[in-house]
Design a protein around this motif. Structure first.
Motif, short mmCIF file in Angstrom:
data_model
loop_
_atom_site.label_atom_id
_atom_site.label_comp_id
_atom_site.label_asym_id
_atom_site.label_seq_id
_atom_site.Cartn_x
_atom_site.Cartn_y
_atom_site.Cartn_z
N LYS A 105 9.54 34.10 1.01
CA LYS A 105 9.25 33.06 2.00
C LYS A 105 10.27 33.07 3.14
O LYS A 105 9.90 33.04 4.32
N GLY A 156 9.12 34.59 6.55
CA GLY A 156 9.08 33.61 7.63
C GLY A 156 9.94 34.03 8.80
O GLY A 156 9.56 33.88 9.96
N ASP A 191 11.42 28.66 7.81
CA ASP A 191 10.09 28.21 7.42
C ASP A 191 9.13 28.37 8.60
O ASP A 191 9.41 27.90 9.70
N PRO A 192 8.00 29.04 8.39
CA PRO A 192 7.02 29.15 9.47
C PRO A 192 6.27 27.84 9.66
O PRO A 192 6.29 26.97 8.78
#
Length: 221
Positions: A91, A95, A172-173
């Motif tokens: 992640k 991301g 974080d996207p």
């Protein structure tokens, strides 16, 4: 101009293997920038851009590929604990790759394209925020308010059919909105030039925003 961001979202293909959760994944690669490292000066120095691209973004690419390979092996070995352990690495680095691919295309040398939003994008901003200046004010406040490292975003809420300013932590996207504009507010994006004065960086970056790519994302969304 959207090729970098488009490739970022298409780099992973999944091929299920019968009888398990295993998958075959393609590697992501570091994209070339659509301009020279020093093309955004004096607003963002060439040194920052080169380090940001060659070092930071490339690290996310390498770490993501390594984590994906380890994850694939853990699927084959049916090691559930290892699969869960690797999720954060996938992640974070995935991301980081996606966010930066979009970020590079959000930027353009000053004088290339429109200095402010036009057309449907301008209308949407004015409708939601009253004026472009008010939008900038609210966006800067959100960006400066990010605690530690993260991103500031302009996104489209498809259900409500409106633009929204949002922030995400670390790498974080943006998932709950369709991302239109993303600004990296990690210190590595500005510290060599603006030290710890994030507001100065935010004031400067408006000079090199590529509004054409933002408008294209809105029209496609």
């Amino acid at each position: 101009m959207l090729s970098i961001a488009s490739r970022a979202f298409k780099t992973t293909s999944f091929k299920p293997i019968v009888g398990s959760l295993s998958a075959v994944r393609t590697k992501v690669t570091l994209p070339d920038l659509p301009y020279a490292y020093d093309a955004l000066e004096p607003h963002i120095s060439g040194e920052i851009m080169e380090i940001h691209h060659k070092k930071h973004h490339n690290t996310y690419v390498n770490n993501y590929n390594a984590a994906e390979e380890q994850l694939e092996n853990s699927f084959k070995a049916n090691e559930l604990t290892e699969q869960l352990r690797l999720q954060n690495a996938v992640k974070f680095n995935g991301g980081g790759h996606i966010n930066h691919c979009l970020f590079w295309t959000n930027l353009a040398p000053q004088g290339q394209g429109s200095a402010t939003p036009t057309g449907a994008l301008a209308e949407a901003i004015n409708k939601q925020y009253g004026s472009f200046e008010e939008f900038q004010k609210q966006f800067n406040a959100a960006a400066v308010g990010v605690q530690g490292s993260g991103w500031a975003w302009l996104g489209l809420n498809k259900q409500a059919k409106r633009l929204e300013i949002a922030t995400t932590s670390n790498q974080d996207p943006l998932l709950h909105l369709t991302p239109l504009l993303g600004v990296d507010v990690w210190e590595h994006a500005y510290y060599l030039q603006y030290k710890n004065v994030r507001p100065d960086y935010m004031n400067a970056i408006w000079n090199v925003i590529n509004w054409e790519t933002v408008a294209e994302r809105l029209s496609k969304a």
